[in-house]
Write a protein that holds these residues in place. Sequence first.
Motif, PDB file in Angstrom:
ATOM      1  N   ASN A   1       6.063   1.233  -1.342  1.00 54.90           N
ATOM      2  CA  ASN A   1       6.504   1.599   0.019  1.00 54.90           C
ATOM      3  C   ASN A   1       6.612   2.955   0.379  1.00 54.90           C
ATOM      4  O   ASN A   1       7.234   3.334   1.447  1.00 54.90           O
ATOM      5  N   VAL A   2       6.515   3.826  -0.511  1.00 55.01           N
ATOM      6  CA  VAL A   2       6.814   5.183  -0.282  1.00 55.01           C
ATOM      7  C   VAL A   2       5.680   5.830   0.540  1.00 55.01           C
ATOM      8  O   VAL A   2       4.452   5.709   0.219  1.00 55.01           O
ATOM      9  N   VAL A   3       6.079   6.540   1.663  1.00 52.80           N
ATOM     10  CA  VAL A   3       4.978   7.457   2.300  1.00 52.80           C
ATOM     11  C   VAL A   3       4.999   8.890   1.714  1.00 52.80           C
ATOM     12  O   VAL A   3       4.172   9.281   1.304  1.00 52.80           O
ATOM     13  N   TYR A   4       6.270   9.476   1.748  1.00 52.82           N
ATOM     14  CA  TYR A   4       6.510  10.698   0.881  1.00 52.82           C
ATOM     15  C   TYR A   4       7.722  11.041   0.647  1.00 52.82           C
ATOM     16  O   TYR A   4       8.591  10.406   0.892  1.00 52.82           O
ATOM     17  N   ILE A   5       7.818  11.897  -0.527  1.00 52.20           N
ATOM     18  CA  ILE A   5       8.885  12.620  -1.197  1.00 52.20           C
ATOM     19  C   ILE A   5       9.111  13.731  -0.777  1.00 52.20           C
ATOM     20  O   ILE A   5       8.058  14.695  -1.067  1.00 52.20           O
ATOM     21  N   SER A   6      10.132  14.395  -0.359  1.00 53.92           N
ATOM     22  CA  SER A   6      10.339  15.997  -0.176  1.00 53.92           C
ATOM     23  C   SER A   6      11.427  16.394  -0.900  1.00 53.92           C
ATOM     24  O   SER A   6      12.606  16.023  -0.760  1.00 53.92           O
ATOM     25  N   PRO A   7      11.139  17.202  -2.033  1.00 57.02           N
ATOM     26  CA  PRO A   7      12.130  17.757  -2.821  1.00 57.02           C
ATOM     27  C   PRO A   7      13.042  18.792  -2.194  1.00 57.02           C
ATOM     28  O   PRO A   7      12.671  19.319  -0.965  1.00 57.02           O
TER      29      PRO A   7
ATOM     30  N   VAL B   1      16.707  14.820  -2.751  1.00 56.54           N
ATOM     31  CA  VAL B   1      15.354  14.219  -2.316  1.00 56.54           C
ATOM     32  C   VAL B   1      15.429  13.706  -1.042  1.00 56.54           C
ATOM     33  O   VAL B   1      16.504  12.863  -0.653  1.00 56.54           O
ATOM     34  N   ILE B   2      14.645  13.751   0.050  1.00 55.05           N
ATOM     35  CA  ILE B   2      14.524  12.754   0.988  1.00 55.05           C
ATOM     36  C   ILE B   2      12.979  12.102   0.729  1.00 55.05           C
ATOM     37  O   ILE B   2      11.931  12.441   0.412  1.00 55.05           O
ATOM     38  N   ILE B   3      13.394  10.659   1.028  1.00 57.34           N
ATOM     39  CA  ILE B   3      11.986   9.915   0.554  1.00 57.34           C
ATOM     40  C   ILE B   3      12.035   9.029   2.092  1.00 57.34           C
ATOM     41  O   ILE B   3      12.729   8.341   2.655  1.00 57.34           O
ATOM     42  N   LYS B   4      10.597   8.882   2.509  1.00 54.57           N
ATOM     43  CA  LYS B   4      10.261   8.356   3.675  1.00 54.57           C
ATOM     44  C   LYS B   4       9.385   7.119   3.382  1.00 54.57           C
ATOM     45  O   LYS B   4       8.562   7.153   2.538  1.00 54.57           O
ATOM     46  N   LEU B   5       9.703   5.980   3.656  1.00 51.64           N
ATOM     47  CA  LEU B   5       9.164   4.687   3.459  1.00 51.64           C
ATOM     48  C   LEU B   5       8.113   4.167   4.616  1.00 51.64           C
ATOM     49  O   LEU B   5       8.594   4.645   5.828  1.00 51.64           O
ATOM     50  N   LYS B   6       7.193   3.542   4.407  1.00 55.16           N
ATOM     51  CA  LYS B   6       6.591   2.591   5.552  1.00 55.16           C
ATOM     52  C   LYS B   6       7.585   1.987   6.515  1.00 55.16           C
ATOM     53  O   LYS B   6       8.667   1.505   5.626  1.00 55.16           O
ATOM     54  N   GLY B   7       7.272   1.796   7.482  1.00 57.06           N
ATOM     55  CA  GLY B   7       8.260   1.183   8.370  1.00 57.06           C
ATOM     56  C   GLY B   7       9.411   2.032   8.743  1.00 57.06           C
ATOM     57  O   GLY B   7      10.495   1.379   9.152  1.00 57.06           O
ATOM     58  N   GLU B   8       9.458   3.216   8.639  1.00 56.99           N
ATOM     59  CA  GLU B   8      10.217   4.138   9.250  1.00 56.99           C
ATOM     60  C   GLU B   8      11.787   4.275   8.564  1.00 56.99           C
ATOM     61  O   GLU B   8      12.655   4.714   9.097  1.00 56.99           O
TER      62      GLU B   8
END
Lengths: 72, 72, 72, 72, 72, 72, 72
Positions: free
Chosen positions: F66-72, F17-24
């Motif tokens: 902290n999570v913005v999104y998770i992309s499987p 997965v890719i996970i995007k957190l707040k603050g880039e």
Amino acid sequence: MGKRPLDILNNALGNPVIIKLKGERSFRGTLEGYDIHMNLVLDNAEELSDTENEKKMGTVVVRGDNVVYISP
Amino acid sequence: MGKRPLDILNNALGNPVIIKLKGERSFRGTLEGYDIHMNLVLDNAEELSDTENEKKMGTVVVRGDNVVYISP
Amino acid sequence: MGKRPLDILNNALGNPVIIKLKGERSFRGTLEGYDIHMNLVLDNAEELSDTENEKKMGTVVVRGDNVVYISP
Amino acid sequence: MGKRPLDILNNALGNPVIIKLKGERSFRGTLEGYDIHMNLVLDNAEELSDTENEKKMGTVVVRGDNVVYISP
Amino acid sequence: MGKRPLDILNNALGNPVIIKLKGERSFRGTLEGYDIHMNLVLDNAEELSDTENEKKMGTVVVRGDNVVYISP
Amino acid sequence: MGKRPLDILNNALGNPVIIKLKGERSFRGTLEGYDIHMNLVLDNAEELSDTENEKKMGTVVVRGDNVVYISP
Amino acid sequence: MGKRPLDILNNALGNPVIIKLKGERSFRGTLEGYDIHMNLVLDNAEELSDTENEKKMGTVVVRGDNVVYISP
């Protein structure tokens, strides 16, 4: 869960602690109390600052949501 | 838990306090009330400022989530 | 707990108040209602601004988490 | 508690409202629904902007924690 | 309460939506699911940007507290 | 509610997965676990950065807020 | 749910961890405890910094809402 965070605070009662708050504010003082929100009571509290002299404040009640860490 | 934070506020009722809010705002006044969220009632409140004169405000109800610390 | 913060709001119903919001926004108006989150109803509300003229807004419902303080 | 904030929203159903969000975003539209978190449903919504033309958006569901105020 | 916000999301299942997140991030995609926190599932998601090309992302799970609005 | 967000995470267990957190901040790794707060466990995690080389981190536990999104 | 995040913390008790906090602060130390809020107890804690020398801090109690990730 090992040593629970609030137990460490309980063991620190009556002893000097450093607390670091969000926004780079720090206090040194004697931990006199706390609650489950990590609201804290410090006695003989001094606000620490890199740029100013220490400010002596007597007793302070710190709202827990400002706390970053507490170091006994 | 030692001295509970809200008990310190209770002991300070009717007495002068300094409260520091997020964003560098401060008030001085007489603590007339509080609740479990640390919402506060100040009487004879003055807003303190490094850059402006003090502003006299009478009674203010401060929402607790703004509070950094309260010093009796 | 002394005078409870929400009781002060209750006593202010029908009277003019100043409310200060996070981000330096302020309103003046008649307090017509509130709830336990400090969501507020103002009538004859005017938005105050240091840099612009006052903006007349009629009724506004303010979400409580924006409130810094309320001054009756 | 006077007029409860959610009752004011209920009275505004089917009518035009202005909503102001954190970060200076504003919408104009017809209030078609809300819930206890102040999540809102707007119809015929337009996003207002000082610097750009209005953007027509049809229906929008706004998450309540973004709301600063709602003006019916 | 009029049309409840989550009912609007339910009606949008299987349809294209635009979602705007805090910090100016936007996605376009097919709404495949949601929960009471407004956590969202998008399929065929594309991240929109004023300054970059669209980025195709397949499925994304967005945490609800980032959502500003959803437009079906 | 269509496909529930946490079900999508459940289906992604053991997969990259890719996970995007707040603050880039972003991570790539194998999703090994999660809970209802969207706290996540990644294995073979790498921190992604536009400006630095990837940083290999082994196992990381990410706090869900902290999570913005998770992309499987 | 796969490996639950708090179970990973439990397995890390007594072992060295890196924790990353919001605002780019990092600690290295031995994880001695945690609770369901991800409040953490570190022993032999050192604050890491790109711009300053490491600061040795002994025991620290970190309030969970500051945590970005924990890497065992």
